[in-house]
Design a protein around this motif. Structure first.
Motif, short mmCIF file in Angstrom:
data_model
loop_
_atom_site.label_atom_id
_atom_site.label_comp_id
_atom_site.label_asym_id
_atom_site.label_seq_id
_atom_site.Cartn_x
_atom_site.Cartn_y
_atom_site.Cartn_z
N ARG A 116 74.12 124.30 5.71
CA ARG A 116 73.08 125.53 6.21
C ARG A 116 72.75 126.18 4.88
O ARG A 116 73.57 126.65 4.15
CB ARG A 116 73.73 126.61 7.02
CG ARG A 116 72.88 127.75 7.52
CD ARG A 116 73.39 128.49 8.38
NE ARG A 116 74.69 129.14 8.14
CZ ARG A 116 74.66 130.27 7.62
NH1 ARG A 116 73.74 131.01 6.98
NH2 ARG A 116 76.18 130.68 7.11
N TYR A 162 70.00 128.70 4.99
CA TYR A 162 69.15 129.98 5.32
C TYR A 162 69.34 130.20 6.77
O TYR A 162 69.29 129.21 7.58
CB TYR A 162 67.90 129.83 4.74
CG TYR A 162 66.83 131.18 4.99
CD1 TYR A 162 67.29 132.08 4.28
CD2 TYR A 162 65.90 131.31 6.30
CE1 TYR A 162 66.41 133.37 4.58
CE2 TYR A 162 65.43 132.26 6.53
CZ TYR A 162 65.48 133.46 5.64
OH TYR A 162 64.79 134.60 5.97
N THR A 163 69.32 131.48 7.39
CA THR A 163 69.23 131.78 8.63
C THR A 163 68.36 133.06 8.81
O THR A 163 68.49 133.97 7.98
CB THR A 163 70.62 132.22 9.14
OG1 THR A 163 71.45 131.23 8.91
CG2 THR A 163 70.50 132.62 10.60
N ASN A 170 67.74 125.96 16.27
CA ASN A 170 67.81 127.18 17.06
C ASN A 170 68.56 127.27 18.26
O ASN A 170 68.14 126.93 19.44
CB ASN A 170 66.12 127.35 17.33
CG ASN A 170 65.85 128.71 17.81
OD1 ASN A 170 66.64 129.14 18.67
ND2 ASN A 170 64.59 129.19 17.64
N GLN A 226 66.80 134.16 15.32
CA GLN A 226 67.71 133.77 14.19
C GLN A 226 67.63 132.20 14.23
O GLN A 226 68.20 131.48 15.17
CB GLN A 226 69.12 134.30 14.36
CG GLN A 226 69.01 135.69 14.21
CD GLN A 226 68.49 136.09 13.03
OE1 GLN A 226 69.00 135.82 11.94
NE2 GLN A 226 67.75 136.90 12.75
N GLN A 265 68.28 128.68 12.13
CA GLN A 265 69.16 128.26 10.96
C GLN A 265 68.43 126.96 10.25
O GLN A 265 67.88 125.98 10.89
CB GLN A 265 70.56 127.72 11.37
CG GLN A 265 71.34 128.76 11.98
CD GLN A 265 72.75 128.25 12.34
OE1 GLN A 265 73.17 127.27 11.97
NE2 GLN A 265 73.26 129.47 13.21
N PHE A 270 68.98 123.78 7.63
CA PHE A 270 69.91 122.88 6.65
C PHE A 270 69.34 121.94 5.98
O PHE A 270 68.00 121.73 6.34
CB PHE A 270 70.71 122.21 8.25
CG PHE A 270 71.25 122.91 8.85
CD1 PHE A 270 73.01 123.29 8.62
CD2 PHE A 270 70.98 123.87 9.76
CE1 PHE A 270 73.77 123.87 9.26
CE2 PHE A 270 71.97 124.49 10.70
CZ PHE A 270 73.38 124.73 10.44
#
Length: 81
Positions: A9, A11-12, A36, A53, A55, A57
């Protein structure tokens, strides 16, 4: 996500930010995947994750380059590190 390759991961954040980062990653030749949990939970009939939110990867061997792009693009999202 694919089990053949190892993803990490990077970024979120909002769906819009994740889509923008994906475009930047594509231009840099970095393969990425989105997860998601909230949307997936709704489709499966149960709750999960946080609304809004998402994510993002990337394949582990591109992690450092992708993280640099993400931090440069959205520095406020990395202030707590």
């Amino acid at each position: 996500m694919s089990s053949d390759e190892s993803y990490e991961r990077v970024y979120t954040g909002s769906d819009t930010n994740v889509q923008y980062l994906q475009e930047l990653f594509d231009k840099a030749g970095i393969s990425s995947r989105v997860r998601n949990d909230f949307d997936s939970g709704l489709r499966a009939g149960f709750g999960g994750g946080l609304p809004g939110q998402v994510q993002l990867f990337v394949v582990k061997n591109h992690y450092d380059e992708a993280l640099n792009i993400a931090k440069t693009t959205f520095p406020k999202d990395y202030k707590d590190e």
